[in-house]
Design a protein around this motif. Structure first.
Motif, PDB file in Angstrom:
ATOM      1  N   ASP A  65       1.697   6.471  -7.118  1.00  0.00           N
ATOM      2  CA  ASP A  65       0.655   7.011  -7.406  1.00  0.00           C
ATOM      3  C   ASP A  65       0.967   8.714  -7.153  1.00  0.00           C
ATOM      4  O   ASP A  65       0.629   9.462  -8.170  1.00  0.00           O
ATOM      5  CB  ASP A  65      -0.534   6.722  -6.677  1.00  0.00           C
ATOM      6  CG  ASP A  65      -1.985   7.452  -7.107  1.00  0.00           C
ATOM      7  OD1 ASP A  65      -1.965   7.429  -8.405  1.00  0.00           O
ATOM      8  OD2 ASP A  65      -2.616   8.101  -6.191  1.00  0.00           O
ATOM      9  N   SER A  66       1.533   8.849  -5.974  1.00  0.00           N
ATOM     10  CA  SER A  66       1.897  10.239  -5.802  1.00  0.00           C
ATOM     11  C   SER A  66       2.819  11.127  -6.703  1.00  0.00           C
ATOM     12  O   SER A  66       2.917  12.028  -7.308  1.00  0.00           O
ATOM     13  CB  SER A  66       2.514  10.574  -4.136  1.00  0.00           C
ATOM     14  OG  SER A  66       1.486  10.189  -3.407  1.00  0.00           O
ATOM     15  N   PHE A  67       3.830   9.990  -7.061  1.00  0.00           N
ATOM     16  CA  PHE A  67       5.002  10.713  -8.158  1.00  0.00           C
ATOM     17  C   PHE A  67       4.300  10.711  -9.508  1.00  0.00           C
ATOM     18  O   PHE A  67       4.413  12.033 -10.065  1.00  0.00           O
ATOM     19  CB  PHE A  67       5.994   9.339  -8.305  1.00  0.00           C
ATOM     20  CG  PHE A  67       6.933   9.715  -9.435  1.00  0.00           C
ATOM     21  CD1 PHE A  67       7.795  10.685  -9.216  1.00  0.00           C
ATOM     22  CD2 PHE A  67       6.941   8.959 -10.418  1.00  0.00           C
ATOM     23  CE1 PHE A  67       8.703  10.723 -10.299  1.00  0.00           C
ATOM     24  CE2 PHE A  67       7.585   9.304 -11.519  1.00  0.00           C
ATOM     25  CZ  PHE A  67       8.742  10.157 -11.485  1.00  0.00           C
ATOM     26  N   PHE A  68       3.466   9.935  -9.887  1.00  0.00           N
ATOM     27  CA  PHE A  68       2.853  10.037 -11.129  1.00  0.00           C
ATOM     28  C   PHE A  68       1.691  11.405 -11.044  1.00  0.00           C
ATOM     29  O   PHE A  68       1.696  12.007 -11.923  1.00  0.00           O
ATOM     30  CB  PHE A  68       2.020   8.858 -11.640  1.00  0.00           C
ATOM     31  CG  PHE A  68       3.037   7.739 -12.374  1.00  0.00           C
ATOM     32  CD1 PHE A  68       3.956   8.073 -13.484  1.00  0.00           C
ATOM     33  CD2 PHE A  68       3.136   6.596 -11.825  1.00  0.00           C
ATOM     34  CE1 PHE A  68       4.639   7.157 -13.928  1.00  0.00           C
ATOM     35  CE2 PHE A  68       3.996   5.511 -12.208  1.00  0.00           C
ATOM     36  CZ  PHE A  68       4.761   6.027 -13.275  1.00  0.00           C
ATOM     37  N   ASN A  69       1.305  11.498  -9.946  1.00  0.00           N
ATOM     38  CA  ASN A  69       0.287  12.801  -9.764  1.00  0.00           C
ATOM     39  C   ASN A  69       1.110  13.899  -9.800  1.00  0.00           C
ATOM     40  O   ASN A  69       0.621  14.857 -10.569  1.00  0.00           O
ATOM     41  CB  ASN A  69      -0.592  12.681  -8.359  1.00  0.00           C
ATOM     42  CG  ASN A  69      -1.534  13.729  -8.539  1.00  0.00           C
ATOM     43  OD1 ASN A  69      -2.107  13.953  -9.175  1.00  0.00           O
ATOM     44  ND2 ASN A  69      -1.408  14.084  -7.230  1.00  0.00           N
ATOM     45  N   ALA A  70       2.288  14.016  -9.311  1.00  0.00           N
ATOM     46  CA  ALA A  70       3.051  15.145  -9.382  1.00  0.00           C
ATOM     47  C   ALA A  70       3.614  15.399 -10.895  1.00  0.00           C
ATOM     48  O   ALA A  70       3.669  16.553 -11.286  1.00  0.00           O
ATOM     49  CB  ALA A  70       4.344  15.056  -8.595  1.00  0.00           C
ATOM     50  N   VAL A  71       3.792  14.437 -11.375  1.00  0.00           N
ATOM     51  CA  VAL A  71       4.308  14.542 -12.881  1.00  0.00           C
ATOM     52  C   VAL A  71       3.116  15.157 -13.813  1.00  0.00           C
ATOM     53  O   VAL A  71       3.418  15.904 -14.468  1.00  0.00           O
ATOM     54  CB  VAL A  71       5.031  13.084 -13.532  1.00  0.00           C
ATOM     55  CG1 VAL A  71       5.159  13.399 -15.024  1.00  0.00           C
ATOM     56  CG2 VAL A  71       6.140  12.655 -12.639  1.00  0.00           C
ATOM     57  N   VAL A  72       1.871  14.479 -13.712  1.00  0.00           N
ATOM     58  CA  VAL A  72       0.977  14.928 -14.483  1.00  0.00           C
ATOM     59  C   VAL A  72       0.349  16.243 -14.049  1.00  0.00           C
ATOM     60  O   VAL A  72       0.236  17.129 -14.958  1.00  0.00           O
ATOM     61  CB  VAL A  72      -0.415  14.155 -14.106  1.00  0.00           C
ATOM     62  CG1 VAL A  72      -1.541  14.628 -14.846  1.00  0.00           C
ATOM     63  CG2 VAL A  72      -0.020  12.639 -14.846  1.00  0.00           C
ATOM     64  N   ALA A  82       0.790  -1.241   0.123  1.00  0.00           N
ATOM     65  CA  ALA A  82       0.080   0.004  -0.049  1.00  0.00           C
ATOM     66  C   ALA A  82       0.802   1.256  -0.126  1.00  0.00           C
ATOM     67  O   ALA A  82       0.459   2.239  -0.836  1.00  0.00           O
ATOM     68  CB  ALA A  82      -0.850   0.075   1.186  1.00  0.00           C
ATOM     69  N   LEU A  83       1.977   1.250   0.825  1.00  0.00           N
ATOM     70  CA  LEU A  83       2.692   2.450   0.890  1.00  0.00           C
ATOM     71  C   LEU A  83       3.501   2.344  -0.378  1.00  0.00           C
ATOM     72  O   LEU A  83       3.699   3.644  -1.120  1.00  0.00           O
ATOM     73  CB  LEU A  83       3.642   2.234   2.097  1.00  0.00           C
ATOM     74  CG  LEU A  83       3.142   2.372   3.561  1.00  0.00           C
ATOM     75  CD1 LEU A  83       4.300   1.964   4.389  1.00  0.00           C
ATOM     76  CD2 LEU A  83       2.706   3.789   3.738  1.00  0.00           C
ATOM     77  N   PHE A  84       3.955   1.539  -1.027  1.00  0.00           N
ATOM     78  CA  PHE A  84       4.634   1.574  -2.513  1.00  0.00           C
ATOM     79  C   PHE A  84       3.561   2.057  -3.297  1.00  0.00           C
ATOM     80  O   PHE A  84       4.182   3.052  -4.258  1.00  0.00           O
ATOM     81  CB  PHE A  84       5.117   0.162  -2.784  1.00  0.00           C
ATOM     82  CG  PHE A  84       5.552   0.128  -4.157  1.00  0.00           C
ATOM     83  CD1 PHE A  84       6.806   0.696  -4.617  1.00  0.00           C
ATOM     84  CD2 PHE A  84       4.921  -0.470  -5.170  1.00  0.00           C
ATOM     85  CE1 PHE A  84       7.276   0.575  -5.668  1.00  0.00           C
ATOM     86  CE2 PHE A  84       5.303  -0.584  -6.447  1.00  0.00           C
ATOM     87  CZ  PHE A  84       6.602  -0.098  -6.870  1.00  0.00           C
ATOM     88  N   PHE A  85       2.346   1.716  -3.603  1.00  0.00           N
ATOM     89  CA  PHE A  85       1.644   1.942  -4.576  1.00  0.00           C
ATOM     90  C   PHE A  85       1.239   3.601  -4.226  1.00  0.00           C
ATOM     91  O   PHE A  85       0.975   4.390  -4.976  1.00  0.00           O
ATOM     92  CB  PHE A  85       0.205   1.220  -4.701  1.00  0.00           C
ATOM     93  CG  PHE A  85       0.675  -0.077  -5.401  1.00  0.00           C
ATOM     94  CD1 PHE A  85       1.277   0.157  -6.823  1.00  0.00           C
ATOM     95  CD2 PHE A  85       0.464  -1.335  -4.717  1.00  0.00           C
ATOM     96  CE1 PHE A  85       1.535  -1.164  -7.411  1.00  0.00           C
ATOM     97  CE2 PHE A  85       0.983  -2.484  -5.534  1.00  0.00           C
ATOM     98  CZ  PHE A  85       1.298  -2.360  -6.817  1.00  0.00           C
ATOM     99  N   LEU A  86       1.080   3.936  -2.801  1.00  0.00           N
ATOM    100  CA  LEU A  86       0.941   5.393  -2.779  1.00  0.00           C
ATOM    101  C   LEU A  86       2.012   6.179  -3.096  1.00  0.00           C
ATOM    102  O   LEU A  86       1.714   7.226  -3.738  1.00  0.00           O
ATOM    103  CB  LEU A  86       0.736   5.511  -1.035  1.00  0.00           C
ATOM    104  CG  LEU A  86       0.580   7.064  -0.523  1.00  0.00           C
ATOM    105  CD1 LEU A  86      -0.592   7.606  -1.060  1.00  0.00           C
ATOM    106  CD2 LEU A  86       0.733   6.866   0.956  1.00  0.00           C
ATOM    107  N   GLY A  87       3.178   5.886  -2.974  1.00  0.00           N
ATOM    108  CA  GLY A  87       4.499   6.526  -3.342  1.00  0.00           C
ATOM    109  C   GLY A  87       4.408   6.469  -4.892  1.00  0.00           C
ATOM    110  O   GLY A  87       4.593   7.753  -5.477  1.00  0.00           O
TER     111      GLY A  87
END
Length: 65
Positions: A50-57, A43-48
């Motif tokens: 997802d957060s990374f891709f959100n920041a990129v977008v 869950a923490l891995f996928f949160l990270g």
């Protein structure tokens, strides 16, 4: 194929169930703990991720303005 009666079926199920090696309470608890730990790590891995891709977008969308 021979048909089995319900009584024969139940007897066969009991015979097969008697062959099963059931886990001990300790093994069950340890497995449960490992499942919780691995689920939390994933869950923490996928949160990270997802957060990374959100920041990129979000950065790309700001550039498009």
């Amino acid at each position: 194929m021979a048909k089995t009666t319900p009584a024969q079926f139940i007897a066969q199920v009991r015979a097969e169930t008697a062959k099963v090696v059931w886990p001990t309470r300790r093994e069950t608890v340890m497995t449960g703990i490992m499942v919780v730990i691995m689920t939390t790590i994933l869950a923490l891995f996928f949160l990270g991720v997802d957060s990374f891709f959100n920041a990129v977008v979000q950065a790309l969308l700001k550039l498009a303005r």
